[in-house]
Design a protein around this motif. Sequence first.
Motif, PDB file in Angstrom:
ATOM      1  N   ASP A 266       1.931  -7.529  -6.233  1.00 15.51           N
ATOM      2  CA  ASP A 266       1.729  -7.222  -7.645  1.00 15.51           C
ATOM      3  C   ASP A 266       1.825  -5.713  -7.802  1.00 15.51           C
ATOM      4  OD1 ASP A 266       0.903  -6.763 -10.216  1.00 15.51           O
ATOM      5  OD2 ASP A 266      -0.967  -7.906 -10.077  1.00 15.51           O
ATOM      6  N   ARG A 267       2.854  -5.244  -8.470  1.00 19.58           N
ATOM      7  CA  ARG A 267       3.101  -3.810  -8.563  1.00 19.58           C
ATOM      8  C   ARG A 267       2.013  -3.075  -9.346  1.00 19.58           C
ATOM      9  NH1 ARG A 267       6.537  -2.606  -4.509  1.00 19.58           N
ATOM     10  NH2 ARG A 267       8.187  -4.175  -4.404  1.00 19.58           N
ATOM     11  N   ASP A 268       1.219  -3.799 -10.112  1.00 22.42           N
ATOM     12  CA  ASP A 268       0.152  -3.163 -10.883  1.00 22.42           C
ATOM     13  C   ASP A 268      -1.147  -3.019 -10.094  1.00 22.42           C
ATOM     14  OD1 ASP A 268       1.762  -2.934 -13.172  1.00 22.42           O
ATOM     15  OD2 ASP A 268       1.290  -4.984 -13.791  1.00 22.42           O
ATOM     16  N   ALA A 269      -1.193  -3.618  -8.928  1.00 26.87           N
ATOM     17  CA  ALA A 269      -2.399  -3.556  -8.094  1.00 26.87           C
ATOM     18  C   ALA A 269      -2.138  -2.668  -6.880  1.00 26.87           C
ATOM     19  CB  ALA A 269      -2.800  -4.952  -7.642  1.00 26.87           C
ATOM     20  N   PRO A 270      -3.175  -2.032  -6.330  1.00 28.07           N
ATOM     21  CA  PRO A 270      -2.991  -1.203  -5.133  1.00 28.07           C
ATOM     22  C   PRO A 270      -2.452  -2.036  -3.974  1.00 28.07           C
ATOM     23  CG  PRO A 270      -5.129  -0.772  -6.137  1.00 28.07           C
ATOM     24  CD  PRO A 270      -4.557  -1.966  -6.841  1.00 28.07           C
ATOM     25  N   LEU A 271      -1.589  -1.423  -3.180  1.00 30.85           N
ATOM     26  CA  LEU A 271      -1.034  -2.109  -2.014  1.00 30.85           C
ATOM     27  C   LEU A 271      -2.008  -2.076  -0.842  1.00 30.85           C
ATOM     28  CD1 LEU A 271       1.172  -3.339  -0.186  1.00 30.85           C
ATOM     29  CD2 LEU A 271       2.095  -1.035   0.091  1.00 30.85           C
ATOM     30  N   LEU A 272      -2.478  -0.890  -0.479  1.00 33.13           N
ATOM     31  CA  LEU A 272      -3.275  -0.731   0.728  1.00 33.13           C
ATOM     32  C   LEU A 272      -4.429   0.235   0.469  1.00 33.13           C
ATOM     33  CD1 LEU A 272      -3.175  -1.773   3.666  1.00 33.13           C
ATOM     34  CD2 LEU A 272      -1.873   0.278   4.269  1.00 33.13           C
ATOM     35  N   VAL A 273      -5.662  -0.246   0.697  1.00 35.31           N
ATOM     36  CA  VAL A 273      -6.860   0.577   0.568  1.00 35.31           C
ATOM     37  C   VAL A 273      -7.412   0.786   1.979  1.00 35.31           C
ATOM     38  CG1 VAL A 273      -9.153   0.807  -0.449  1.00 35.31           C
ATOM     39  CG2 VAL A 273      -7.347  -0.400  -1.705  1.00 35.31           C
ATOM     40  N   ASP A 274      -7.391   2.012   2.444  1.00 32.57           N
ATOM     41  CA  ASP A 274      -7.887   2.344   3.782  1.00 32.57           C
ATOM     42  C   ASP A 274      -9.371   2.680   3.664  1.00 32.57           C
ATOM     43  OD1 ASP A 274      -8.316   3.125   6.360  1.00 32.57           O
ATOM     44  OD2 ASP A 274      -6.698   4.591   6.444  1.00 32.57           O
ATOM     45  N   VAL A 275     -10.225   1.744   4.048  1.00 27.56           N
ATOM     46  CA  VAL A 275     -11.670   1.864   3.879  1.00 27.56           C
ATOM     47  C   VAL A 275     -12.262   2.601   5.077  1.00 27.56           C
ATOM     48  CG1 VAL A 275     -13.822   0.586   3.526  1.00 27.56           C
ATOM     49  CG2 VAL A 275     -11.659  -0.321   2.623  1.00 27.56           C
ATOM     50  N   GLY A 276     -12.925   3.729   4.811  1.00 21.91           N
ATOM     51  CA  GLY A 276     -13.439   4.549   5.902  1.00 21.91           C
ATOM     52  C   GLY A 276     -12.314   5.158   6.700  1.00 21.91           C
ATOM     53  N   GLY A 277     -11.267   5.592   6.014  1.00 21.06           N
ATOM     54  CA  GLY A 277     -10.022   6.010   6.666  1.00 21.06           C
ATOM     55  C   GLY A 277      -9.949   7.447   7.115  1.00 21.06           C
ATOM     56  N   SER A 278     -11.080   8.148   7.172  1.00 16.47           N
ATOM     57  CA  SER A 278     -11.132   9.527   7.646  1.00 16.47           C
ATOM     58  C   SER A 278     -10.186  10.408   6.823  1.00 16.47           C
ATOM     59  CB  SER A 278     -10.808   9.585   9.139  1.00 16.47           C
ATOM     60  OG  SER A 278     -10.994  10.881   9.655  1.00 16.47           O
ATOM     61  N   THR A 279      -9.335  11.158   7.470  1.00 14.45           N
ATOM     62  CA  THR A 279      -8.467  12.087   6.747  1.00 14.45           C
ATOM     63  C   THR A 279      -7.094  11.515   6.438  1.00 14.45           C
ATOM     64  OG1 THR A 279      -7.858  13.099   8.859  1.00 14.45           O
ATOM     65  CG2 THR A 279      -9.642  14.137   7.619  1.00 14.45           C
ATOM     66  N   GLY A 280      -6.936  10.201   6.586  1.00 15.02           N
ATOM     67  CA  GLY A 280      -5.713   9.550   6.128  1.00 15.02           C
ATOM     68  C   GLY A 280      -4.605   9.411   7.133  1.00 15.02           C
ATOM     69  N   HIS A 281      -4.908   9.515   8.442  1.00 14.30           N
ATOM     70  CA  HIS A 281      -3.847   9.460   9.444  1.00 14.30           C
ATOM     71  C   HIS A 281      -3.164   8.091   9.494  1.00 14.30           C
ATOM     72  CE1 HIS A 281      -7.898   8.957  11.189  1.00 14.30           C
ATOM     73  NE2 HIS A 281      -7.379   7.935  11.814  1.00 14.30           N
ATOM     74  N   ASP A 282      -3.923   7.005   9.242  1.00 11.53           N
ATOM     75  CA  ASP A 282      -3.304   5.672   9.278  1.00 11.53           C
ATOM     76  C   ASP A 282      -2.368   5.458   8.095  1.00 11.53           C
ATOM     77  OD1 ASP A 282      -4.242   4.190  11.642  1.00 11.53           O
ATOM     78  OD2 ASP A 282      -6.228   4.511  10.806  1.00 11.53           O
ATOM     79  N   LEU A 283      -2.782   5.874   6.914  1.00  9.01           N
ATOM     80  CA  LEU A 283      -1.902   5.736   5.750  1.00  9.01           C
ATOM     81  C   LEU A 283      -0.661   6.609   5.912  1.00  9.01           C
ATOM     82  CD1 LEU A 283      -4.350   5.593   2.689  1.00  9.01           C
ATOM     83  CD2 LEU A 283      -3.098   3.715   3.781  1.00  9.01           C
ATOM     84  N   ALA A 284      -0.833   7.800   6.469  1.00  9.76           N
ATOM     85  CA  ALA A 284       0.321   8.676   6.711  1.00  9.76           C
ATOM     86  C   ALA A 284       1.286   8.021   7.700  1.00  9.76           C
ATOM     87  CB  ALA A 284      -0.146  10.027   7.235  1.00  9.76           C
ATOM     88  N   GLU A 285       0.742   7.380   8.726  1.00  9.27           N
ATOM     89  CA  GLU A 285       1.589   6.682   9.688  1.00  9.27           C
ATOM     90  C   GLU A 285       2.329   5.530   9.026  1.00  9.27           C
ATOM     91  OE1 GLU A 285       1.237   4.062  13.844  1.00  9.27           O
ATOM     92  OE2 GLU A 285      -0.546   4.997  12.979  1.00  9.27           O
ATOM     93  N   PHE A 286       1.637   4.782   8.178  1.00 12.94           N
ATOM     94  CA  PHE A 286       2.288   3.666   7.485  1.00 12.94           C
ATOM     95  C   PHE A 286       3.421   4.164   6.592  1.00 12.94           C
ATOM     96  CE2 PHE A 286       2.962   0.534   4.204  1.00 12.94           C
ATOM     97  CZ  PHE A 286       2.858  -0.680   4.878  1.00 12.94           C
TER      98      PHE A 286
END
Length: 435
Positions: A266-286
């Motif tokens: 659903d393009r109106d909903a968030p795709l990925l919420v990184d819970v407790g994701g520190s400084t965002g290294h996992d989202l950056a990798e994705f």
Amino acid sequence: MATTSGTLNGAVDVAAQEPTNGIETNGVEHIVDESIAVKPNAINDVPRLLEDIASNGEALARDGAQNRRQLLEAARSLVYALETPRESMIRFCWSQSTVFAAIESSIKLGLFKALSKDDKPKTAAQLAETTGAEPVFLSRILKHLGAMGVINETGPDTYKPTNLAKTLTIQKYADGFPCMNDCISAGIEKLPQWLEKNGYKAPSDGKNCAMQIGFNTDLHFFEFLATNPEYPVRFMNHMAAYHQGRPSWMDAGFYPVQERLVKGLDRDAPLLVDVGGSTGHDLAEFRRKHPEVQGQFILQDLPEVIEKAQTLISPDIKAMEHDFFKEQPVKGARAYFMHSILHDWPDNKCQEILTNLAQAMKPGYSKILINENVIPDTDADWQTTSLDIIMMSLFASQERTERQWHALAESAGLKIVNIFTAEKGVESLIECELA
């Protein structure tokens, strides 16, 4: 190490000190023959292990490093099989603590940097002059590092760096040693004391476990980290080094991102919420590994972490302050992701975290992706079992088996629909939906 008290020629009076070597079963004492202490642990396994090593060695030469881990495990098993119980005991009691002390001292001294300037052999005297260390002291440290394979001895008091020695000149890897002494090792060392005092049952309170005895504190591990600005830096560097070179769920062939995450988005909903994701290294990798995937990416952590993360993350990632023990503010996301979060907490706290996420999920659409170890029923990897003892000592938490993961998910109104695993000893991706 011998004592001369009441003995002749400095020898220890073993007979006078030695306890009975019996094992009592139903009131009957069974005598253990002490001669087993100087016999190989598993001599009958040696021929099979040699065949495994030969086979894996040929495959390594033929196919490259694909089976390197299998060869390493076979070689390690061969050492364990050939070693006598006495040798094993001495290795555990003497070598590990002493080489740790030698490595940490060498890091702080700058020894590995001096040794790794080039591949030319260097004498202890040359290294002492470069580092400013007392020559006789440094010679003793170098000999132990050579004996333990940390560096290569090429002649009398002469050494060359190994790849390990060179790697320890990189801060991310070197920080693992002071990190252990700063905030980890003392807690592990006090685990036997805590268990004896508490009836040999696993701890369930992160403020009442071996960590508090070891560091003489009433603080939780994360609170203790905050007492010194160097502690969290070294801890995060150690964790970054631990994850280096390991398969990631975002890699091709691990988790089917298009099929399980992007399809039906659903393009109106968030795709990925990184819970407790520190400084965002996992989202950056994705984002780096799946640039074709379009959607909303949200990073959540505590305010002090998010403040730092905002200077590091790309503009297409939204940083949001959030405590995962409170209501999840992002509703109906495609996936809520947690990387090595739940292993920090006992079951009751994990249930709180998962329940908060479950209440935010959209039925039939949302999922939770848990990136954690799943301990197998047999043939567990030593890294995972080591980490399990560490978590018990410091957090009153654990690495979980598949059955334990299912029970935990069900306690929060969830069900596990898939567990994706790339290889032994690597974190799995546990995919959950509403039950």
